[in-house]
Scaffold this motif. Structure first.
Motif, PDB file in Angstrom:
ATOM      1  N   CYS A  44       0.849  -1.190   0.000  1.00 20.05           N
ATOM      2  CA  CYS A  44       0.000   0.000   0.000  1.00 20.05           C
ATOM      3  C   CYS A  44       0.885   1.242   0.000  1.00 20.05           C
ATOM      4  CB  CYS A  44      -0.905  -0.015   1.230  1.00 20.05           C
ATOM      5  SG  CYS A  44      -1.871   1.489   1.435  1.00 20.05           S
ATOM      6  N   ASN A  79       0.164  -6.055   1.624  1.00 21.26           N
ATOM      7  CA  ASN A  79      -1.138  -6.705   1.688  1.00 21.26           C
ATOM      8  C   ASN A  79      -1.300  -7.870   0.737  1.00 21.26           C
ATOM      9  OD1 ASN A  79      -2.098  -4.815   3.600  1.00 21.26           O
ATOM     10  ND2 ASN A  79      -2.396  -3.339   1.965  1.00 21.26           N
ATOM     11  N   CYS A 138      -7.059  -2.092   0.910  1.00 21.76           N
ATOM     12  CA  CYS A 138      -6.117  -2.177   2.026  1.00 21.76           C
ATOM     13  C   CYS A 138      -6.894  -2.299   3.323  1.00 21.76           C
ATOM     14  CB  CYS A 138      -5.222  -0.938   2.044  1.00 21.76           C
ATOM     15  SG  CYS A 138      -4.158  -0.901   3.493  1.00 21.76           S
TER      16      CYS A 138
END
Ligand code: ZN
Length: 49
Positions: free
Chosen positions: A9, A16, A36
């Protein structure tokens, strides 16, 4: 031939997602909009090693 990459992210720098890409066909850095969990919304995720 496929290389494993981590999608991070760009806003909170959480790692992630993992994906794989073909090094021969994709020379550019991967960027994609993903959800996210930490930000609680869709953000831009960028390839990291
Ligand atoms: Zn985030």
């Amino acid at each position: 031939m496929a290389e494993k990459v981590t999608l991070t992210c760009t806003e909170c720098l959480s790692r992630n997602y993992t994906t794989s890409k073909n090094k021969k066909t994709s020379t550019q850095r991967l960027e994609m909009r993903k959800f996210c969990p930490k930000c609680g919304r869709h953000t831009l995720h960028r390839e990291t090693k």
